[in-house]
Design an enzyme around this catalytic site. Structure first.
Site, PDB file in Angstrom:
ATOM      1  N   GLU A  34       0.834  -1.212   0.000  1.00  0.00           N
ATOM      2  CA  GLU A  34       0.000   0.000   0.000  1.00  0.00           C
ATOM      3  C   GLU A  34       0.862   1.253   0.000  1.00  0.00           C
ATOM      4  OE1 GLU A  34      -3.146  -0.050  -1.207  1.00  0.00           O
ATOM      5  OE2 GLU A  34      -3.428  -1.585   0.312  1.00  0.00           O
ATOM      6  N   ASP A  37       3.167   2.008  -4.802  1.00  0.00           N
ATOM      7  CA  ASP A  37       3.174   2.104  -6.271  1.00  0.00           C
ATOM      8  C   ASP A  37       3.860   3.376  -6.757  1.00  0.00           C
ATOM      9  OD1 ASP A  37       1.068   3.672  -5.317  1.00  0.00           O
ATOM     10  OD2 ASP A  37      -0.360   3.038  -6.865  1.00  0.00           O
ATOM     11  N   GLY A 124     -16.989   3.448  -5.687  1.00  0.00           N
ATOM     12  CA  GLY A 124     -16.630   4.171  -4.476  1.00  0.00           C
ATOM     13  C   GLY A 124     -16.130   3.290  -3.354  1.00  0.00           C
ATOM     14  N   GLY A 126     -13.271   1.502  -3.695  1.00  0.00           N
ATOM     15  CA  GLY A 126     -11.844   1.285  -3.888  1.00  0.00           C
ATOM     16  C   GLY A 126     -11.518  -0.032  -4.557  1.00  0.00           C
ATOM     17  N   SER A 129     -13.569   0.281 -10.120  1.00  0.00           N
ATOM     18  CA  SER A 129     -14.592   0.230 -11.169  1.00  0.00           C
ATOM     19  C   SER A 129     -14.161   1.052 -12.379  1.00  0.00           C
ATOM     20  CB  SER A 129     -15.939   0.729 -10.635  1.00  0.00           C
ATOM     21  OG  SER A 129     -15.819   2.023 -10.087  1.00  0.00           O
ATOM     22  N   SER A 130     -13.442   2.158 -12.160  1.00  0.00           N
ATOM     23  CA  SER A 130     -13.040   3.000 -13.294  1.00  0.00           C
ATOM     24  C   SER A 130     -11.976   2.311 -14.149  1.00  0.00           C
ATOM     25  CB  SER A 130     -12.546   4.370 -12.812  1.00  0.00           C
ATOM     26  OG  SER A 130     -11.484   4.226 -11.902  1.00  0.00           O
ATOM     27  N   GLU A 162      -7.210   8.211 -17.742  1.00  0.00           N
ATOM     28  CA  GLU A 162      -7.696   8.671 -16.431  1.00  0.00           C
ATOM     29  C   GLU A 162      -6.896   9.874 -15.941  1.00  0.00           C
ATOM     30  OE1 GLU A 162      -9.108   6.943 -12.112  1.00  0.00           O
ATOM     31  OE2 GLU A 162      -8.932   5.603 -13.826  1.00  0.00           O
ATOM     32  N   ASP A 174      -4.040  -0.538 -10.944  1.00  0.00           N
ATOM     33  CA  ASP A 174      -5.440  -0.932 -11.133  1.00  0.00           C
ATOM     34  C   ASP A 174      -5.703  -1.421 -12.551  1.00  0.00           C
ATOM     35  OD1 ASP A 174      -5.520   0.030  -8.611  1.00  0.00           O
ATOM     36  OD2 ASP A 174      -6.751   1.785  -9.045  1.00  0.00           O
ATOM     37  N   TYR A 223      -3.666  12.130   0.750  1.00  0.00           N
ATOM     38  CA  TYR A 223      -2.925  11.319  -0.228  1.00  0.00           C
ATOM     39  C   TYR A 223      -1.787  12.154  -0.812  1.00  0.00           C
ATOM     40  CZ  TYR A 223      -2.013   8.696  -4.561  1.00  0.00           C
ATOM     41  OH  TYR A 223      -1.413   8.015  -5.594  1.00  0.00           O
TER      42      TYR A 223
END
EC number: 2.7.1.6
Length: 382
Positions: A34, A37, A124, A126, A129-130, A162, A174, A223
């Site tokens: 986590e 990346d 939403g 995490g 989905s996108s 994105e 992802d 973040y």
């Protein structure tokens, strides 16, 4: 009715002829690794059996027509011969338009298509989905027009769309796991080289995802702060990224660093080491060691990276009290809410679910959502 049956029927209804091709791309969950990346480190996600499905067919012209089954059958239409611009009011359209626009820059040798899209990746939560949508759209054109792009290029194309078209600053994990996932496996990804290694999952182990349903508020600003702190740490060591700093180097001079930055750096360095070891533990079927590594990861996110919230810590505690050393559980995702992921022997899943249902809402005032998943195949025909 399956997603494929739904999109196939809607395609015939909306376009007046049958779809020729059906494509799926999965969502994902990250088992461990986590905030590694963007530090050029390692992650260990698996694709899950929640996906985006697209029924589609080639057109004889250069127009793209799209129906979004999950948005009251809203439609979008645009031409490949005109500049592809963002849609003012339909955010879902911009994922499709962005992917097609960036695909044209990679390989302009494709024409129009009709698409009907539906998905069951929870939004939403995490679970990406996108990315699932971006990879599905890219895979549609790759199949319909036999484009010479591999899964990694489809993933990079989705990430570009994105970042640059939708305007969301995501890493590559992802899209890469959605494109390259393998049934019954996790995927160890090197976020610097984009090299991947399929890691077999032990038999009889379920991937359980529990959404805390705690509304995330700090996630964007915090973040960015964490990224800046990691970059500060890398500069201190005069390295491009924290990937290049060893734990021994860090321990020798940790006292010279700002105490907060030192904690952030320690998380990234130890998490990278844990992720590589976790891939080895999984491959050997050593769930006890995997569970220890997941527990260490969660403690590090809580104490050094400081991205958990009491609701998430409560979920982890409840699950751990049931599974003991027979599996693992940790927060997954960016932090400040979201989901926990657990590797649970299938025989213990009902007991875990019962414990969570009995205790979580009573202790937090929030009702969780519980998903039992299987590690699934990446994008392709369905």
């Amino acid at each position: 009715m399956s997603l494929k049956e739904k999109t196939h029927a809607l395609f015939a209804e909306k376009f007046g002829y049958p779809a020729t091709t059906h494509i799926q791309a999965p969502g994902r969950v990250n088992l461990i690794g986590e905030h590694t990346d963007y530090n050029d480190g390692f992650v260990l996600p698996c694709a899950i059996d929640y996906q985006t499905v697209i029924s589609c067919a080639k057109r004889d012209d250069r127009r793209v027509r799209v129906v979004a089954a999950d948005y009251d059958n809203e439609t979008d239409e645009f031409s490949l011969d005109e500049p592809i611009l963002t849609h003012d009011s339909q955010q879902w359209s911009n994922y499709v338009r962005g992917v097609v626009k960036h695909l044209q820059q990679r390989d302009p040798g494709f024409g129009g298509a009709d698409l009907v899209i539906s998905g069951n990746v929870p939004q939403g939560a995490g679970l990406s989905s996108s990315a699932s949508l971006e990879v599905a759209v890219g895979t549609v054109f790759r199949h319909l027009y036999h484009l010479s792009l591999d899964g990694a290029q489809i993933a990079l194309n989705g990430q570009e769309a994105e970042n640059q078209f939708v305007g969301c600053n995501c890493g590559i994990m992802d899209q890469l796991i959605s494109a390259l996932g393998k049934k019954d496996h996790a995927l160890l990804i090197d976020c610097r080289s984009l090299g991947t290694k399929a890691v077999p999952m032990p038999q009889g182990v379920a991937v359980v995802i529990i959404n805390s349903n705690f509304k995330r508020t700090l996630v964007g600003s915090e973040y960015n702060t964490r990224r800046e702190q990691c970059e500060t740490g890398a500069r201190f060591f005069t390295q491009k990224a924290l990937r290049d700093v060893s734990l021994d180097q860090f321990n020798a001079v940790a006292h010279e660093l700002d105490p907060i930055v030192a904690k952030r750096v320690r998380h990234v360095l130890t998490e990278n080491a844990r992720t590589v070891e976790a891939a080895d533990a999984l491959a050997k079927g050593n769930l006890t060691r995997m569970g220890e590594l997941m527990a260490e990861s969660h403690a590090s996110m809580r104490d050094d990276f400081e991205i958990t919230v009491p609701q998430i810590d409560t979920l982890v505690e409840i699950v751990k009290s049931v599974i003991g050393d027979k599996g693992g559980v940790r927060m997954t995702g960016g932090g400040f809410g979201g989901c926990v992921v657990a590797l649970v022997p299938e025989a213990l899943v009902p007991e875990v679910q019962a414990a969570v249902e009995a205790q979580y809402e009573a202790r937090t005032g929030i009702k969780e959502t519980f998903y039992v998943c299987k590690p699934s195949e990446g994008a392709g025909l369905c």
